[in-house]
Each structure stands twice: as C-alpha cells, then as structure tokens.
Write an enzyme that holds these catalytic residues in place. Structure first.
Site, short mmCIF file in Angstrom:
data_model
loop_
_atom_site.label_atom_id
_atom_site.label_comp_id
_atom_site.label_asym_id
_atom_site.label_seq_id
_atom_site.Cartn_x
_atom_site.Cartn_y
_atom_site.Cartn_z
N ASN A 154 17.57 -60.88 46.63
CA ASN A 154 18.38 -61.94 47.25
C ASN A 154 19.45 -61.36 48.18
OD1 ASN A 154 16.95 -63.36 45.32
ND2 ASN A 154 18.70 -64.57 44.64
N VAL A 155 19.42 -61.84 49.43
CA VAL A 155 20.37 -61.35 50.43
C VAL A 155 21.07 -62.53 51.10
CG1 VAL A 155 20.64 -60.02 52.55
CG2 VAL A 155 18.83 -59.40 50.93
N THR B 264 25.22 -62.26 51.95
CA THR B 264 26.41 -61.74 52.64
C THR B 264 26.07 -60.74 53.75
OG1 THR B 264 27.53 -61.97 50.53
CG2 THR B 264 28.68 -60.70 52.19
N HIS C 99 19.88 -60.16 42.31
CA HIS C 99 20.88 -60.92 43.08
C HIS C 99 21.93 -59.94 43.58
CE1 HIS C 99 20.19 -65.33 42.23
NE2 HIS C 99 19.23 -64.75 41.53
N GLY C 100 22.68 -60.38 44.60
CA GLY C 100 23.78 -59.55 45.10
C GLY C 100 23.30 -58.27 45.76
N HIS D 121 27.75 -60.23 43.59
CA HIS D 121 27.56 -61.07 44.78
C HIS D 121 28.70 -60.88 45.79
CE1 HIS D 121 25.18 -63.70 41.96
NE2 HIS D 121 24.41 -63.79 43.03
N GLY D 122 28.36 -61.00 47.07
CA GLY D 122 29.40 -61.14 48.09
C GLY D 122 29.98 -59.85 48.63
N ASP E 5 18.93 -72.22 45.50
CA ASP E 5 19.58 -71.04 44.92
C ASP E 5 20.81 -71.45 44.10
OD1 ASP E 5 19.94 -68.28 44.59
OD2 ASP E 5 21.19 -68.09 46.38
N HIS E 6 20.93 -70.90 42.90
CA HIS E 6 22.13 -71.06 42.07
C HIS E 6 22.52 -72.52 41.77
CE1 HIS E 6 23.38 -66.93 41.53
NE2 HIS E 6 23.11 -66.70 42.80
P1 13P Z 1 24.78 -61.35 48.41
O1 13P Z 1 25.60 -62.42 49.05
O2 13P Z 1 25.61 -60.36 47.72
O3 13P Z 1 23.79 -60.76 49.34
O4 13P Z 1 23.92 -62.05 47.24
C1 13P Z 1 23.00 -63.03 47.55
C2 13P Z 1 22.46 -63.67 46.34
O5 13P Z 1 22.32 -63.09 45.29
C3 13P Z 1 22.04 -65.08 46.47
O6 13P Z 1 21.50 -65.60 45.31
#
Ligand code: 13P
Length: 278
Positions: free
Chosen positions: A225-226, A228, A203-204, A175-176, A81-82
């Site tokens: 994508n999960v 946080t 994402h996020g 994100h986050g 990821d990323h």
């Molecule tokens: P969150 O941390 O906001 O859930 O986002 C996760 C994410 O996009 C990982 O690529």
C-alpha cells in the site's frame, strides 16, 4: 473484465511478486495509475481511502475508478481502504466496488473478528474480496511498539475465523512517512507467511526502504500500500514546475503532475515485481 477483485489480479500467496495498491484522490491520480499499469503491463489496485472520500465523495471516486479502469486490458481492482464503519462498506459495495478493507485495529480483538467476519460476508455475497488487519500499523508514530506488531498465532486464528482474502500485518512500518528510512521485522514476516494460507499486505510502504520492500516480497508480502510517497512526488513536481512556469496553462500543469505520479507508480511496480505480470 475490469474492474476486478483482488483475487482476479493474478497475485497469489505463492507468487514471487506483489501487487501495488495506490491511493487515489482525484481523476488525475486515477488516470496516472492506470496509465502506469498499462505501460508496465502490470496489475494495479486503485484504492479509495476515508480522507479522499471526505475530499471528493465516495460515488465520484468509485465511478471514476470504474470508468477509467475499463479503458485498459491489464487487470485493475477498485478497493476501499481502511473502512472503520460497516456503513461505508455497505455504501461502497452497493456502488459496485470490487474489494473492501475493514480496519478493526482500533477495536478489541473479539470485535475486530466479529466485524471483519461480517464485512467478509457482505463482500463475498457480491463477488467482492475483503482484507482485514491484525496488529496495528500506526499513523505518523516514530516507530511501532512490540505489542502493536502482529502476533503470528492471533493472525492464524483471525484468518481462519474471518475468512479474509488478504491479511494486513504489522511488521514495523508506519503510515504517512514522507521519507523512506524504516526496516521491517523480516523474521516475523517469514513466520506469519509460513503459517497463514492467505496473501499478506504491507501498509505504510512509503516509509520503507527499497531493499526492505524487496526482502518483504521475497518473504511473503503480496500487496503493498502506497499513499504518502505519491503525494510527496506530486507536490514536489508541482512546486518546482509552478515556480519555473508561472504562466503555463493549468491543464498542462495537471498533465505534468499526472506524468510525475505515473512515473513514480511505474518505478514501484518494477520494485514490487508486478511489471510484466499482466
Ligand atoms: P503510506 O501513506 O505510508 O504510503 O501508507 C499507505 C497505506 O498503507 C494505505 O492503506
């Protein structure tokens, strides 16, 4: 068959459901996600991100995901990821990872196209899948500015030029976020989905309210994508548990933590519509 790449999970641009991508940080997380996937008969993605690599190491995380995913019949992908450097993509592919995301969102558009194209070739040469990003999904910002949202024409061109298998788009999520309160630009999503031949990625997702997640799946999101949200669940569980049972055996504490994460993953699989799809 496990671990597999993203196209082997059964989700396609046309499926009326999305697969969950769950960031894992240690062995317990991997077990929790795989347990939830098996219980829900759902495909799942075990995602290895840059902070987790710094915390636990790339090879230990990838190898844990590979080993534990082989214990189940439901399809499970292991995904980087990323990644912002080609070096970590190379290293992960050499360790046998099945899928990689290159995040070129901080680069110029031309550089993002160039590097993502290279990542797609590296991945495809080894039978792995690749995800790219167009637009910017910020980290911890209050909201997404209009210029950070995905431009449909750019997204079409980006998908064509790079050959990505999955494309992450910016629709208003950040994100986050520790609490869900965000809505998405669903009209923009519909427009991008209509024009792009590959499945789209959100994402996020932790910050996005459930009804908006369901609408996003109806409008074309196929990978969610999960990260946080699961950390919040685990921390809340452990805080309450340790306060009430300070003398408990540490392994029981870990077991309870895994159960809390697995329960939250299973709930999300039902929300994304992936339960019963494996
Ligand atoms: P969150 O941390 O906001 O859930 O986002 C996760 C994410 O996009 C990982 O690529």
């Amino acid at each position: 068959m496990n671990p597999c790449n993203l196209t082997q999970l059964g989700v396609t641009r046309e499926s009326p459901w999305a697969v969950g991508h769950f960031n894992i940080h240690n062995l317990e997380y991997v077990r929790a996600v795989v347990r939830a996937a098996a219980a829900e008969r759902s495909p799942a993605i075990l995602a290895v991100g840059m902070l987790s690599i710094k915390y636990m190491g790339l090879a230990p995380l990838i190898q844990a995901c590979q080993t534990i995913s082989r214990e189940t019949e439901v399809p499970v992908a292991v995904h980087l990821d990323h990644a912002r450097q080609l070096g970590v993509v190379r290293e992960a592919l050499d360790l046998g990872i099945n899928s990689v995301m290159f995040d070129g969102s901080a680069l110029s558009y031309a550089e993002n196209v160039e590097k993502t194209t290279e990542v797609v070739k590296m991945a495809h040469d080894l039978g792995a899948t690749a995800e790219g990003e167009v637009g910017i999904v910020p980290h911890g910002a209050a909201q997404v500015s209009a210029e950070d949202m995905t431009d449909p024409a750019r997204a079409v061109e980006f998908a064509e030029r790079t050959g990505v298998d999955f494309l992450a788009v910016s629709l208003g999520s950040v994100h986050g976020m520790k609490r869900a309160g965000t809505s998405l630009n669903q009209a923009l999503l519909q427009e991008v989905h209509q024009q792009i031949p590959v499945p789209l990625v959100l994402h996020g997702a932790s910050g996005v309210i459930d009804s908006q997640i369901q609408a996003a799946v109806a409008n074309g999101i196929r990978k969610i994508n999960v990260n946080t949200g699961l950390k919040v669940v685990l921390k809340r569980h452990l805080t309450a548990h340790l306060a009430s049972r300070p003398e408990s055996d540490l392994l029981d504490d870990f077991e309870g933590g895994m159960a809390a994460v697995a329960q939250s993953v299973a709930q999300r699989m039902r929300l994304f519509g992936s339960s019963g799809k494996a």
